[in-house]
Every structure is written in C-alpha cells, then in structure tokens.
Write a protein that holds these residues in place. Structure first.
Motif, PDB file in Angstrom:
ATOM      1  N   MET A  94      -2.018  -8.393  -5.943  1.00  0.00           N
ATOM      2  CA  MET A  94      -0.596  -8.640  -5.677  1.00  0.00           C
ATOM      3  C   MET A  94      -0.327 -10.146  -5.744  1.00  0.00           C
ATOM      4  SD  MET A  94       0.174  -5.995  -2.530  1.00  0.00           S
ATOM      5  CE  MET A  94      -1.398  -6.283  -1.698  1.00  0.00           C
ATOM      6  N   ARG A  95       0.914 -10.486  -5.873  1.00  0.00           N
ATOM      7  CA  ARG A  95       1.313 -11.893  -5.964  1.00  0.00           C
ATOM      8  C   ARG A  95       1.157 -12.576  -4.612  1.00  0.00           C
ATOM      9  NH1 ARG A  95       6.502 -13.926  -9.436  1.00  0.00           N
ATOM     10  NH2 ARG A  95       6.219 -16.182  -9.148  1.00  0.00           N
ATOM     11  N   GLU A  96       0.806 -13.857  -4.638  1.00  0.00           N
ATOM     12  CA  GLU A  96       0.646 -14.618  -3.404  1.00  0.00           C
ATOM     13  C   GLU A  96       1.946 -14.607  -2.596  1.00  0.00           C
ATOM     14  OE1 GLU A  96       2.142 -17.489  -6.503  1.00  0.00           O
ATOM     15  OE2 GLU A  96       0.619 -15.913  -6.411  1.00  0.00           O
ATOM     16  N   TYR A  97       1.797 -14.613  -1.279  1.00  0.00           N
ATOM     17  CA  TYR A  97       2.921 -14.589  -0.331  1.00  0.00           C
ATOM     18  C   TYR A  97       3.734 -13.298  -0.384  1.00  0.00           C
ATOM     19  CZ  TYR A  97       2.123 -19.614   0.399  1.00  0.00           C
ATOM     20  OH  TYR A  97       1.575 -20.820   0.691  1.00  0.00           O
ATOM     21  N   HIS A  98       3.220 -12.293  -1.080  1.00  0.00           N
ATOM     22  CA  HIS A  98       3.938 -11.023  -1.191  1.00  0.00           C
ATOM     23  C   HIS A  98       3.180  -9.873  -0.523  1.00  0.00           C
ATOM     24  CE1 HIS A  98       7.195 -11.745  -4.366  1.00  0.00           C
ATOM     25  NE2 HIS A  98       6.655 -12.941  -4.159  1.00  0.00           N
ATOM     26  N   TRP A  99       2.117 -10.180   0.152  1.00  0.00           N
ATOM     27  CA  TRP A  99       1.303  -9.106   0.715  1.00  0.00           C
ATOM     28  C   TRP A  99       1.974  -8.530   1.965  1.00  0.00           C
ATOM     29  CZ3 TRP A  99      -3.643 -12.616   0.946  1.00  0.00           C
ATOM     30  CH2 TRP A  99      -3.985 -12.993  -0.367  1.00  0.00           C
ATOM     31  N   ARG A 109       2.035 -11.427 -13.743  1.00  0.00           N
ATOM     32  CA  ARG A 109       1.547 -12.595 -14.477  1.00  0.00           C
ATOM     33  C   ARG A 109       0.072 -12.426 -14.857  1.00  0.00           C
ATOM     34  NH1 ARG A 109       2.623 -16.880  -9.888  1.00  0.00           N
ATOM     35  NH2 ARG A 109       1.355 -15.233  -8.914  1.00  0.00           N
ATOM     36  N   VAL A 110      -0.653 -11.649 -14.040  1.00  0.00           N
ATOM     37  CA  VAL A 110      -2.090 -11.474 -14.248  1.00  0.00           C
ATOM     38  C   VAL A 110      -2.406 -10.088 -14.799  1.00  0.00           C
ATOM     39  CG1 VAL A 110      -4.353 -11.592 -13.128  1.00  0.00           C
ATOM     40  CG2 VAL A 110      -2.489 -13.041 -12.306  1.00  0.00           C
ATOM     41  N   PHE A 111      -1.641  -9.099 -14.337  1.00  0.00           N
ATOM     42  CA  PHE A 111      -1.865  -7.710 -14.757  1.00  0.00           C
ATOM     43  C   PHE A 111      -0.556  -7.154 -15.334  1.00  0.00           C
ATOM     44  CE2 PHE A 111      -4.705  -8.481 -11.107  1.00  0.00           C
ATOM     45  CZ  PHE A 111      -5.935  -8.304 -11.745  1.00  0.00           C
ATOM     46  N   PRO A 112      -0.226  -7.526 -16.581  1.00  0.00           N
ATOM     47  CA  PRO A 112       1.060  -7.110 -17.157  1.00  0.00           C
ATOM     48  C   PRO A 112       1.131  -5.621 -17.478  1.00  0.00           C
ATOM     49  CG  PRO A 112      -0.290  -8.251 -18.786  1.00  0.00           C
ATOM     50  CD  PRO A 112      -0.998  -8.404 -17.480  1.00  0.00           C
ATOM     51  N   ASP A 113      -0.013  -4.958 -17.557  1.00  0.00           N
ATOM     52  CA  ASP A 113      -0.029  -3.536 -17.914  1.00  0.00           C
ATOM     53  C   ASP A 113      -0.940  -2.777 -16.948  1.00  0.00           C
ATOM     54  OD1 ASP A 113       0.128  -1.085 -19.231  1.00  0.00           O
ATOM     55  OD2 ASP A 113      -1.411  -1.635 -20.706  1.00  0.00           O
ATOM     56  N   ILE A 170      -5.140  -3.121   0.752  1.00  0.00           N
ATOM     57  CA  ILE A 170      -3.826  -3.117   1.389  1.00  0.00           C
ATOM     58  C   ILE A 170      -4.001  -3.530   2.847  1.00  0.00           C
ATOM     59  CG2 ILE A 170      -2.895  -1.309  -0.109  1.00  0.00           C
ATOM     60  CD1 ILE A 170      -3.240   0.653   2.253  1.00  0.00           C
ATOM     61  N   ASN A 171      -2.890  -3.847   3.502  1.00  0.00           N
ATOM     62  CA  ASN A 171      -2.876  -3.981   4.962  1.00  0.00           C
ATOM     63  C   ASN A 171      -1.510  -3.557   5.488  1.00  0.00           C
ATOM     64  OD1 ASN A 171      -1.079  -6.234   5.104  1.00  0.00           O
ATOM     65  ND2 ASN A 171      -2.760  -7.670   4.857  1.00  0.00           N
ATOM     66  N   PRO A 172      -1.343  -3.512   6.801  1.00  0.00           N
ATOM     67  CA  PRO A 172      -0.090  -2.976   7.355  1.00  0.00           C
ATOM     68  C   PRO A 172       0.976  -4.046   7.600  1.00  0.00           C
ATOM     69  CG  PRO A 172      -1.667  -3.247   9.120  1.00  0.00           C
ATOM     70  CD  PRO A 172      -2.357  -3.708   7.859  1.00  0.00           C
ATOM     71  N   TYR A 173       0.804  -5.226   6.987  1.00  0.00           N
ATOM     72  CA  TYR A 173       1.714  -6.343   7.229  1.00  0.00           C
ATOM     73  C   TYR A 173       2.610  -6.552   6.003  1.00  0.00           C
ATOM     74  CZ  TYR A 173      -2.174  -7.213  10.468  1.00  0.00           C
ATOM     75  OH  TYR A 173      -3.161  -7.077  11.413  1.00  0.00           O
ATOM     76  N   ILE A 174       3.829  -7.002   6.251  1.00  0.00           N
ATOM     77  CA  ILE A 174       4.795  -7.245   5.175  1.00  0.00           C
ATOM     78  C   ILE A 174       5.239  -8.706   5.252  1.00  0.00           C
ATOM     79  CG2 ILE A 174       6.956  -6.540   4.104  1.00  0.00           C
ATOM     80  CD1 ILE A 174       4.951  -4.275   4.218  1.00  0.00           C
ATOM     81  N   ALA A 175       4.886  -9.485   4.228  1.00  0.00           N
ATOM     82  CA  ALA A 175       5.259 -10.900   4.210  1.00  0.00           C
ATOM     83  C   ALA A 175       6.764 -11.061   3.988  1.00  0.00           C
ATOM     84  CB  ALA A 175       4.489 -11.618   3.105  1.00  0.00           C
ATOM     85  N   GLN A 176       7.302 -12.134   4.538  1.00  0.00           N
ATOM     86  CA  GLN A 176       8.757 -12.351   4.472  1.00  0.00           C
ATOM     87  C   GLN A 176       9.252 -12.480   3.036  1.00  0.00           C
ATOM     88  OE1 GLN A 176      10.920 -14.830   7.478  1.00  0.00           O
ATOM     89  NE2 GLN A 176      11.088 -16.261   5.756  1.00  0.00           N
ATOM     90  N   ARG A 177       8.418 -13.064   2.160  1.00  0.00           N
ATOM     91  CA  ARG A 177       8.862 -13.273   0.777  1.00  0.00           C
ATOM     92  C   ARG A 177       8.870 -11.972  -0.024  1.00  0.00           C
ATOM     93  NH1 ARG A 177       6.285 -17.552  -3.609  1.00  0.00           N
ATOM     94  NH2 ARG A 177       7.873 -17.235  -5.221  1.00  0.00           N
ATOM     95  N   SER A 178       8.130 -10.973   0.444  1.00  0.00           N
ATOM     96  CA  SER A 178       8.087  -9.697  -0.259  1.00  0.00           C
ATOM     97  C   SER A 178       9.453  -9.013  -0.203  1.00  0.00           C
ATOM     98  CB  SER A 178       7.042  -8.787   0.384  1.00  0.00           C
ATOM     99  OG  SER A 178       7.222  -7.447  -0.008  1.00  0.00           O
ATOM    100  N   MET A 193       0.622 -16.388  10.728  1.00  0.00           N
ATOM    101  CA  MET A 193      -0.817 -16.278  10.545  1.00  0.00           C
ATOM    102  C   MET A 193      -1.128 -15.143   9.575  1.00  0.00           C
ATOM    103  SD  MET A 193      -3.844 -16.060  13.426  1.00  0.00           S
ATOM    104  CE  MET A 193      -3.226 -17.554  14.180  1.00  0.00           C
ATOM    105  N   TRP A 194      -1.799 -15.451   8.516  1.00  0.00           N
ATOM    106  CA  TRP A 194      -2.195 -14.577   7.412  1.00  0.00           C
ATOM    107  C   TRP A 194      -1.178 -14.639   6.278  1.00  0.00           C
ATOM    108  CZ3 TRP A 194      -6.113 -13.146   4.946  1.00  0.00           C
ATOM    109  CH2 TRP A 194      -6.058 -12.118   4.000  1.00  0.00           C
ATOM    110  N   GLN A 195       0.054 -14.209   6.503  1.00  0.00           N
ATOM    111  CA  GLN A 195       1.096 -14.328   5.481  1.00  0.00           C
ATOM    112  C   GLN A 195       2.341 -14.942   6.128  1.00  0.00           C
ATOM    113  OE1 GLN A 195       1.009 -12.865   1.737  1.00  0.00           O
ATOM    114  NE2 GLN A 195      -0.734 -13.979   2.555  1.00  0.00           N
ATOM    115  N   PRO A 196       2.936 -15.938   5.485  1.00  0.00           N
ATOM    116  CA  PRO A 196       4.086 -16.613   6.102  1.00  0.00           C
ATOM    117  C   PRO A 196       5.214 -15.639   6.437  1.00  0.00           C
ATOM    118  CG  PRO A 196       3.270 -17.882   4.246  1.00  0.00           C
ATOM    119  CD  PRO A 196       2.529 -16.586   4.227  1.00  0.00           C
ATOM    120  N   GLY A 197       5.639 -15.678   7.697  1.00  0.00           N
ATOM    121  CA  GLY A 197       6.760 -14.863   8.149  1.00  0.00           C
ATOM    122  C   GLY A 197       6.477 -13.377   8.184  1.00  0.00           C
TER     123      GLY A 197
END
Length: 749
Positions: free
Chosen positions: A308-313, A321-325, A344-352, A377-381
């Motif tokens: 997944m994209r950074e800050y989107h977890w 950008r890395v896995f287009p297909d 996966i984890n049970p957290y939702i980052a603010q940027r997602s 802590m772990w993912q912003p917001g």
C-alpha cells in the motif's frame, strides 16, 4: 500487583478485607452460593457492617469448577466477556457439619462452613490446591482502586507454565506477569499474546475469566502461592483438573475454543518481501524465480506493508506507482502455483480515503466527547476500527473481500495491541476490559471473511496479537525478534509458552526481524524455523532469500524445506490433534513427559508432534546440549541411537540438527518433497523405531488408518479399509525387521 510488605504488613496505603468464615450456604440449580463476612461473627453486633464477600461455586463441564467472587453487585454489567462453552454436567452437592462440597467429574471444591476460611480443590481425595487465611481478599490500593485477589497454594516442586506467549523463562515460578496487551517485541516482559490461564505439572490448571488486566504474582509476592488480582467488583476463576498436562489443555480448549485446522499448503515455506525493503513485481518475480532455480519449494508469497502507499495504511489499495496491475500480478503468481498473503492492520491513517469514510459512517473508535480517537504513532493521525460495531465489522470485511476477489488468499493480521482507554466503544464495552479483547474481535472478523469466501478448509491467518479464544483463528507468529541467538532462544520460549496456553500453531521470523543475521545464525535459524509448525522467511530492512547470505544457506534451506514436506503425513496428523484436542504441534517437553522431572524446565528443545524431539542449535560452532528421556531414541537424519535418560552433548554442522525419534514410534514419511498439499498417504513410508515383539501401532493419514504389528522379527501392516488401494511395495505383505526396527513402504496397489 503486590499488596503486602513482607508476610506481616500491607504496603503503605493498601487496605484489605479477608473472608473470615461462611455465614450461610444456598443451593440453587447445581450451584453453591456462600456469604462470607470479613470478620468473625461472635454477636449480632458483628452483623451490622461489611464487607461481605459472596462466593459462588459452579461447573460448566466435568472436571472444571468455577468460583465467582463478588463484592458489590449494583454496577452496570459491562462487556466484553470471554466465550465459554458449557457442556452437560450433573454436579453433586454434599454437606456435613464442617464442609459444603460441589463435585464435577473427578474434581471437587470443598468449603469450610465453620471456623476459619478455607477452600480446597480435590481430585480422587487428593488436595490439588486451595485458598486459606488471608488468601482471598477485597483489596484497595493507595489510589482507591478496588481489587479482588485470590491466592492458590503451590505444592512443593510444582512448576507453573503458560499465561500466553511470554519470552522469559518457560517456568513462571518467581515471575510477575501482567495480562495486558503490549507491543514490546520479544525481548521484554511485555507480550503480544496475553492469556489469563496457567497450567501446572501438578494435575491442574487455572483460568481467570476476566478479559481486562489481571496481575499474576507467580510464587513471587508469596513464594508458596500463585496470586492473581483484578480491579473489579466480581472475579471468576476456574480450576481445571487433568490429571495430565495434555488433559488440562484438552479441557481448557473445550471450554474456550479449539484451533481451526489450517490448510495443508500453509505448512510449506512462506517468503516475504520483508518490511522496509524496496520491492516491486520485478523484485518479487526475481525472488520466486531464484527459489525455483535453486530447487527451493515455495508455498506462499507475502507482501508486507508497502504493498500500500505510504501514510495510507490501511486503505487496502495497491500502490499503483509500484503495482500498476495487481490483478494481473496476482494471476501470474497463481500460475506459479503460489498462494498470496498481504499485510493488514486494524488502523486507518488520516491520509487514507477510508478515514473520512469511516468517520462519516461512525466506524472509527471515538473519545468521550464524540471526536475520533487519533494519534501519530505508527501512522500519522491514525484511528482504530471499532470492531464492537457490527456495521463497522461488515465495512472492514468488505474491504478484505475486494482483495480476495483480486486473488489474495490470506492475511497477516499485524498489531491489535495498542488499544487506548480514553474512549467510548460502540456497544458500551468497558475500555479496560476491551484493551486485551480487541484482538479477538479483530482477528475473528478477518478469519470469518476468509472462512466465508475461501471455505472452512482454506481459512488461515498470520496473526501477532491474541488473547483467550484467539487460538480458534490460527496461525500466530512471535512478533519482532532480533537477529541474534539470544532472540532465537527467547522466540522458542515464547512459542512453547503459547502452546501451553491453548494455542496449537505458531511461527516466527526465520533469521530474526530486526537487523540482518550472519550467515551462520541464518542457517541455524533455518533448521529451527522449518521444524516449527509454520515457517516464514521475513525481516525488517533486509531481504531473507537464502542466496544473499551464502551458498550453503541455499543448501540448508533446501534440505530442511524438503525434510518438512516429507514429514507432512506426520505433521498434518499432529495438526489434526491440535484441532480436535487442543494439544499443540510444538510441545514443551513437560507436555509429553510430565512424570520425568528432568523435563520440567527444558526450554531449548521441544517435541514436534508426539514422536520427534527437536533441539535447535544456538551457536555458530554447532555445539548443543539436550536431554533425552528414557528409552533408545534414533537420530532421524543419521540413524544413530541415543539411550536416555541423560544429557547429550553433540556438535552439528549446518546441514544437521538433533532430530530424534521416540522409541516405539511408527513415523509416516511422505513420498513428495516439493509441496505440502499432496495426498499424504500416496506412496507413504512407515518407519518403525524400536518396536518389540507384540507391539501394535496405529497410524492415521487423512482418511486412511494403518495398523503396524511387530510379529517376532517381522513387521506387518494392514489398512483400515480393505478396499483401499494400498499395499506393501512390490506386493510384499511382510518386511523382515532388523533389531526390532524396519521400514514399510506403502503405495497404491
């Protein structure tokens, strides 16, 4: 939590009230309810004040008796609660002038009706443990916290095990253990998997039925007792009679749930991208091709966080950008006969984008003021999914269903430990009780998605956090270990401790997670990892493909991967036992040999299933010491023998490890070493070790059962189904055995 200052005094600011006697006993629907004032009743004046402790004895199934301690009953019932499975039982109640007794199966609890407070748990007339003067108590700490405390006697020589996956000494005597989920790695007293259940080698176990924080003082505050306490007005604990450690686990898992049976393919080798490494489909393909070219059988490929994209977890979307297909890539992996796992984890980052969606739908955990709980802590917001809400569970499950539709087969369910207290749960659950329990709801949600869309036989996780009941959703791995021999050893202790806590399947990061292992350490860890229930190559900032270490690492990986696949007929039956009985695949020695005092403290070796002894090597040089119980054991790899009971010192090269077969065993060895999910009975070899004239062994392999009999110097084999297409190789019905050992090879007739 410690309350006392030595034997005589309480700690400063602590007050205590202990039951002094039983005022009355009330019988109701197979239970005994006793009211125990905390002062002797000498006159009516003593009846005016409390506290009075209500103690209720009850039984959910034979050989299991619970005591519920209650002070105030006026509080609002709060969840969550562990799921308890009761079975039909007919408790027997009896009374005399001195005692009231409840009996369930072979276990009894006897309470003194007059005189000083005394509770005893007995089996066949023998006292297992009990609670006496100043053991049971209502305790207030210096901050005014209200605790219920119990202390159960430890008889001389009794060892205590379990309490979850704990990385310190396997025997818990002398330790302080708090049942409180933490993300502390494998090198601390904290634990990812906290289970308020302990097992003893004295015929009984104890399960404290409280999902919140339970503090255990195991022969520590009072060295002759196991103490447990919780900040609550009501506390229930169950004493579980064995008499053997295996029997205790069978009954404990019957009470709290048994593991699902993982699919056979999950027992093969898993290869990961590792965590912070750089990778794309080309990298992944190069790893898979490299494994194929080197004849290293691979069963599962795992994509860690950066799929997944950074800050989107976690938004469950491939980084385009890395896995287009992604669908095409997954299809190409499936064409290589691989299963796919994603992190996966049970957290939702603010940027997602899922953050705004989850907030609008009310699926994210909230603070008392109604705002979404967040931190950096772990993912912003980041926020947490509120799994107490059925709607939130369905929402989360739908995101996973989309991945399954793309071709993903299973999930690594990371985290689930960092659960806050300053929150309001959707179903009104108590935040303190939910802190540990959250992982159960999280992993159950994911497991149910897999069971629904992949089928009962295909569902499997790779989970880090757990508590009581989580054993139903295998597999669990040991968490963040370091690339050192010390961490390899602490990981093994954690796995054996978890197995003694009702969990049937366990894995760890081969080579260690933090740091990069030396080639020698990597090779030693390969042998250990591939003689574990489940086997995964995974690291943090460096890859774990064997050829990056040295050429011999490839040879070691090939040898032990293929060995494990040949052992699948044996290992998968051990897995069935974990599923049907709750006895783990990887077993502390005390579980198989409870009457051998030499096995009580062993923590650097284990039994893999009932008949294989494994002693991992924890040094570059290959020096290893291990204990052999009574009998003549056979080195599986060399055919040499060792007679016990005694300690053995050996030196092993990187292609070897102490792997001994139990005397009298018949070990099924498979015909294939290229995959784990073949027809295990096809072309199987039954290896008999040390059978004596008249010995008879039954070997189950899937739906086929073979009986092997030693008739003089001859081994004979027969099949449970005479119409089944199995016969001895070349049509022979007998094989002459040398010195009571021999090999029978079975293949389709």
């Amino acid at each position: 939590m410690k309350f006392t200052d030595g034997y005589w005094l309480l700690r400063e600011g602590v007050t205590a009230a202990y039951p002094a006697e039983v005022l009355d006993v009330i019988e109701s629907d197979g239970t005994l309810e006793m009211h125990a004032p905390t002062r002797p009743i000498r006159s009516r004046g003593d009846l005016m004040t409390g506290p009075v402790l209500t103690v209720t004895a009850h039984t959910p199934m034979p050989d299991v008796i619970g005591l519920t301690l209650t002070h105030f009953t006026g509080g609002r019932p709060q969840g969550p609660a562990f799921g308890i499975t009761a079975s039909e039982t007919a408790p027997r109640l009896s009374y005399d002038d001195e005692h009231a007794t409840l009996t369930s199966g072979d276990l009894s609890v006897r309470l003194s009706r007059g005189g000083p407070w005394q509770v005893d748990f007995l089996a066949h007339g023998r006292t297992l443990t009990g609670s006496g003067h100043r053991s049971t108590g209502i305790m207030r700490d210096p901050d005014g916290g209200h605790h219920l405390r119990e202390q159960l006697v430890l008889k001389v020589g009794t060892s205590v095990y379990g309490l979850g996956e704990r990385f310190g000494p396997l025997v818990k005597n002398g330790q302080v253990v708090d049942i409180w989920q933490s993300d502390g790695g494998t090198c601390s007293e904290q634990a990812y998997k906290n289970v308020p259940f302990y097992l003893t080698d004295a015929g009984y176990g104890v399960f404290v039925d409280h999902p919140g924080k339970v503090s255990f003082e195991v022969a520590s505050e009072v060295v002759s007792r196991v103490q447990f306490s919780a900040e609550t007005q009501e506390l229930t604990y169950y004493v579980i009679y064995g008499p053997t450690p295996k029997d205790i686990l069978r009954k404990y898992t019957a009470l709290t749930g048994r593991p699902a049976l993982p699919p056979a393919w999950s027992f093969g080798l898993w290869l990961s991208t590792s965590f912070t490494t750089s990778y794309d489909e080309e990298t992944v393909t190069s790893f898979i091709e490299g494994m194929r070219e080197r004849e290293l059988p691979l069963s599962v490929f795992h994509f860690d966080c950066f799929w997944m994209r950074e800050y989107h977890w976690c938004d469950f979307r491939w980084d385009e950008r890395v896995f287009p297909d992604p669908e095409g890539m997954l299809a190409r992996l499936k064409d290589r006969d691989l299963r796919v796992s994603v992190w996966i984890n049970p957290y939702i980052a603010q940027r997602s984008p899922l953050f705004a969606e989850g907030k609008a739908l009310g699926h994210l955990l909230r603070r008392p003021d109604g705002s979404v709980w967040q931190w950096d802590m772990w993912q912003p917001g980041m926020a947490l999914v509120d799994f107490t809400s059925p709607a939130a569970r369905d929402w989360y499950a739908a995101k996973l269903e989309a991945l399954l539709a793309q071709g993903v087969d299973c999930f690594k369910t990371d985290f689930g430990e960092r659960v806050p207290l300053d929150v309001v749960w959707s179903d009104g659950s108590d935040p303190e009780r939910m802190h540990n329990y959250y992982t159960y709801l999280y992993n159950r949600t994911v497991f149910e998605v897999l069971r629904k869309h992949r089928g009962e036989a295909e569902a499997v996780l790779f989970a880090r956090s757990a508590t009581t009941g989580s054993q139903q959703f295998p597999v669990h791995w040991g968490g963040d270990c370091e690339a050192t021999y010390e961490s390899m050893a602490e990981s093994l202790r954690g796995g054996l401790s978890l197995g003694l806590s009702g969990f049937g399947f366990w894995s760890h990061d081969i080579g260690g997670f933090e740091g990069t292992p030396t080639p020698a350490l990597f090779k030693r860890w390969l042998a250990f990892g591939l003689l574990s229930s489940h086997s995964r190559l995974h690291g943090s900032s460096s890859y774990r493909v064997p050829w990056l270490f040295d050429d011999e690492s490839v040879e070691v990986a090939r040898r032990f991967t293929r060995l494990k696949l040949r052992l699948m007929p044996y290992l998968y039956e051990a897995a069935r036992t974990a599923h049907t009985e709750g006895v783990p695949v990887m077993r502390a020695m005390v579980l198989e040999f409870p009457d051998d005092p030499g096995c009580a403290h062993l923590e650097r070796q284990y039994m893999l299933g009932p008949d294989l002894l494994v002693a991992p090597v924890f040094s570059d040089e290959g020096d290893v010491s291990y204990y052999v119980p009574e009998g003549t054991w056979t080195h599986f790899l060399t055919g040499g023998t060792v007679t016990g009971p005694r300690w053995v010192r050996e030196r092993h090269d990187f292609l070897s490890v102490p792997l001994l077969v139990r005397p009298g065993a018949v070990l099924p060895v498979g015909a294939r070493d290229d995959r784990p999910d073949y027809v295990h009975a096809d072309g199987v070899t039954l290896r008999a070790y040390g059978l004596r004239p008249g010995d008879e062994r039954t070997v189950r392999i899937g739906e086929v059962t073979f009986t092997v009999v030693c008739d003089g110097g001859t081994l004979r084999a027969s099949c449970s189904d005479p119409s089944a297409p199995w016969a001895l190789a070349d049509g022979h019905r007998e094989v002459r055995a040398a010195a009571g050992t021999g090999t029978l090879t079975l293949e389709p007739a």
